[in-house]
Design an enzyme around this catalytic site. Structure first.
Site, PDB file in Angstrom:
ATOM      1  N   ASP A   1     129.747  38.165  40.384  1.00  0.00           N
ATOM      2  CA  ASP A   1     129.588  38.189  38.694  1.00  0.00           C
ATOM      3  C   ASP A   1     130.036  36.902  38.080  1.00  0.00           C
ATOM      4  O   ASP A   1     130.835  36.122  38.642  1.00  0.00           O
ATOM      5  CB  ASP A   1     130.516  39.281  37.953  1.00  0.00           C
ATOM      6  CG  ASP A   1     129.988  39.645  36.592  1.00  0.00           C
ATOM      7  OD1 ASP A   1     128.806  39.132  36.213  1.00  0.00           O
ATOM      8  OD2 ASP A   1     130.695  40.396  36.062  1.00  0.00           O
TER       9      ASP A   1
ATOM     10  N   ASN B   1     127.614  34.366  36.975  1.00  0.00           N
ATOM     11  CA  ASN B   1     126.328  33.369  36.864  1.00  0.00           C
ATOM     12  C   ASN B   1     125.695  33.058  35.571  1.00  0.00           C
ATOM     13  O   ASN B   1     125.426  31.856  35.181  1.00  0.00           O
ATOM     14  CB  ASN B   1     125.090  33.970  37.770  1.00  0.00           C
ATOM     15  CG  ASN B   1     125.493  34.207  39.065  1.00  0.00           C
ATOM     16  OD1 ASN B   1     126.235  33.562  39.722  1.00  0.00           O
ATOM     17  ND2 ASN B   1     124.537  34.769  39.777  1.00  0.00           N
TER      18      ASN B   1
ATOM     19  N   TRP C   1     128.306  30.881  33.501  1.00  0.00           N
ATOM     20  CA  TRP C   1     128.734  29.632  34.057  1.00  0.00           C
ATOM     21  C   TRP C   1     127.362  28.805  33.692  1.00  0.00           C
ATOM     22  O   TRP C   1     127.576  27.846  33.124  1.00  0.00           O
ATOM     23  CB  TRP C   1     128.375  29.868  35.437  1.00  0.00           C
ATOM     24  CG  TRP C   1     128.589  28.531  36.364  1.00  0.00           C
ATOM     25  CD1 TRP C   1     129.735  28.027  36.767  1.00  0.00           C
ATOM     26  CD2 TRP C   1     127.663  27.694  36.814  1.00  0.00           C
ATOM     27  NE1 TRP C   1     129.482  26.921  37.537  1.00  0.00           N
ATOM     28  CE2 TRP C   1     128.220  26.575  37.128  1.00  0.00           C
ATOM     29  CE3 TRP C   1     126.169  27.784  36.380  1.00  0.00           C
ATOM     30  CZ2 TRP C   1     127.370  25.877  37.802  1.00  0.00           C
ATOM     31  CZ3 TRP C   1     125.467  26.744  36.991  1.00  0.00           C
ATOM     32  CH2 TRP C   1     126.004  25.711  37.749  1.00  0.00           C
TER      33      TRP C   1
ATOM     34  N   THR D   1     120.841  48.575  41.263  1.00  0.00           N
ATOM     35  CA  THR D   1     119.932  49.394  40.561  1.00  0.00           C
ATOM     36  C   THR D   1     119.950  49.191  39.085  1.00  0.00           C
ATOM     37  O   THR D   1     118.995  49.350  38.504  1.00  0.00           O
ATOM     38  CB  THR D   1     119.946  50.798  41.099  1.00  0.00           C
ATOM     39  OG1 THR D   1     121.354  51.258  40.817  1.00  0.00           O
ATOM     40  CG2 THR D   1     119.525  50.976  42.382  1.00  0.00           C
ATOM     41  N   GLU D   2     121.127  48.931  38.591  1.00  0.00           N
ATOM     42  CA  GLU D   2     121.266  48.795  36.994  1.00  0.00           C
ATOM     43  C   GLU D   2     120.774  47.559  36.540  1.00  0.00           C
ATOM     44  O   GLU D   2     120.208  47.292  35.548  1.00  0.00           O
ATOM     45  CB  GLU D   2     122.572  48.939  36.517  1.00  0.00           C
ATOM     46  CG  GLU D   2     123.195  50.220  36.837  1.00  0.00           C
ATOM     47  CD  GLU D   2     123.525  50.907  38.204  1.00  0.00           C
ATOM     48  OE1 GLU D   2     123.914  49.865  39.146  1.00  0.00           O
ATOM     49  OE2 GLU D   2     123.603  51.979  38.541  1.00  0.00           O
ATOM     50  N   ASN D   3     120.973  46.540  37.470  1.00  0.00           N
ATOM     51  CA  ASN D   3     120.512  45.258  37.086  1.00  0.00           C
ATOM     52  C   ASN D   3     118.916  45.232  36.603  1.00  0.00           C
ATOM     53  O   ASN D   3     118.237  44.364  35.978  1.00  0.00           O
ATOM     54  CB  ASN D   3     120.665  44.302  38.109  1.00  0.00           C
ATOM     55  CG  ASN D   3     122.099  43.638  38.439  1.00  0.00           C
ATOM     56  OD1 ASN D   3     122.593  43.234  39.543  1.00  0.00           O
ATOM     57  ND2 ASN D   3     122.811  44.015  37.270  1.00  0.00           N
TER      58      ASN D   3
HETATM   59  C1  IPE Z   1     125.948  38.165  38.303  1.00  0.00           C
HETATM   60  O1  IPE Z   1     126.049  37.533  37.277  1.00  0.00           O
HETATM   61  C2  IPE Z   1     124.892  38.452  39.134  1.00  0.00           C
HETATM   62  C3  IPE Z   1     123.769  39.369  39.162  1.00  0.00           C
HETATM   63  C4  IPE Z   1     123.814  40.232  38.467  1.00  0.00           C
HETATM   64  C5  IPE Z   1     122.499  38.985  39.889  1.00  0.00           C
HETATM   65  P1  IPE Z   1     125.784  37.853  35.583  1.00  0.00           P
HETATM   66  O2  IPE Z   1     124.135  37.758  35.600  1.00  0.00           O
HETATM   67  O3  IPE Z   1     126.105  39.280  35.665  1.00  0.00           O
HETATM   68  O4  IPE Z   1     126.575  36.912  34.983  1.00  0.00           O
HETATM   69  P2  IPE Z   1     127.182  37.181  33.623  1.00  0.00           P
HETATM   70  O5  IPE Z   1     128.143  38.350  33.721  1.00  0.00           O
HETATM   71  O6  IPE Z   1     126.165  37.504  32.719  1.00  0.00           O
HETATM   72  O7  IPE Z   1     128.064  35.688  33.439  1.00  0.00           O
HETATM   73 MG    MG Z   2     127.929  40.100  34.747  1.00  0.00          MG
END
Ligand code: IPE
Ligand code: MG
Length: 215
Positions: free
Chosen positions: A2, A4, A7, A48-50
């Site tokens: 978590d 990305n 960052w 699956t939620e992403n």
């Molecule tokens: C996690 O990073 C990576 C995936 C879900 C693919 P996020 O995209 O959740 O990063 P934040 O939480 O918004 O910083």
């Molecule tokens: Mg995240």
């Protein structure tokens, strides 16, 4: 993995640039795992939620997955066996095919087994398992035989689970396999995860007295 998005935002980059950096770090972490003798590594790449994120972000993540799953030469060079855990439902056909291909073309590699949880949900894995049991006609299972109906029942339970990005939750990750996992949470955003922090995880795990409910 978590953090990305945060960052990237902190650097004035797009969220997708953050995911790209995240893929690089994931491949670094696989190298550290080989270097320090870790036989199994699971990476929670896409839940699956992403799939409910904005369309452009999902498409970008799928693009990154496509290119990662096409690198079997590099994986074979390093002895990396890839397994994918997740549901094919909702994925494009070509991606499903490339998942089958990458598993097949890396099947004999022995340096490490990397289980990529992709389009994965722990509850979904359990409901898929129940449906496999019903379809097979098996009338009862026990705690151990239930494992055989998971996406990859040959994988051992997780010894230690690392979550980066500051939150202390498991977010539907490997529910059955994490019953006795040690948990390591860190504020480090995934693209900043370093070899030093990998070593801190190993130190943390070494310090855990694992009782498995006994004394
Ligand atoms: C996690 O990073 C990576 C995936 C879900 C693919 P996020 O995209 O959740 O990063 P934040 O939480 O918004 O910083
Ligand atoms: Mg995240």
């Amino acid at each position: 993995m978590d953090g990305n998005g945060r960052w990237a935002t902190a650097r004035g980059k797009t969220r997708l640039a953050g995911h790209s950096a995240g893929v690089e770090v994931a491949s670094d972490v696989v190298r550290y795992a080989i270097k320090y003798g870790i036989p199994y590594l699971s990476l929670y790449a896409f839940s699956t939620e992403n799939a409910n994120r904005p369309k452009a972000e999902v498409q970008g993540l799928m693009r990154l997955a496509r290119s990662a799953f096409a690198k079997s030469d590099k994986l074979n060079e390093q002895g990396i066996r890839i397994l994918i855990s997740g549901t094919p439902q909702g994925l494009d056909d070509d991606l499903v095919r490339s998942i089958g291909l990458i598993e097949k073309s890396t099947a004999n590699n022995r340096a490490i087994t990397v289980n990529i949880c992709f389009n994965y949900g722990g509850r979904r894995e359990l409901s898929d398992a129940v449906n496999k049991i019903i379809a097979s006609g098996v009338k009862s299972v026990d705690e151990q035989s239930l494992r055989n109906y998971m996406y990859h029942g040959e994988l051992p339970d997780c010894d230690v689970i690392v979550r980066t990005g500051g939150y202390m939750r498991l977010s539907n990750f490997l529910i059955y396999q994490s019953s006795y996992s040690e948990l390591y949470f860190t504020d480090t955003l995934w693209p900043d995860f370093s070899e030093n922090e990998f070593l801190r995880v190993l130190e943390y795990f070494k310090g855990c007295k694992r009782n498995f409910g006994k004394v």
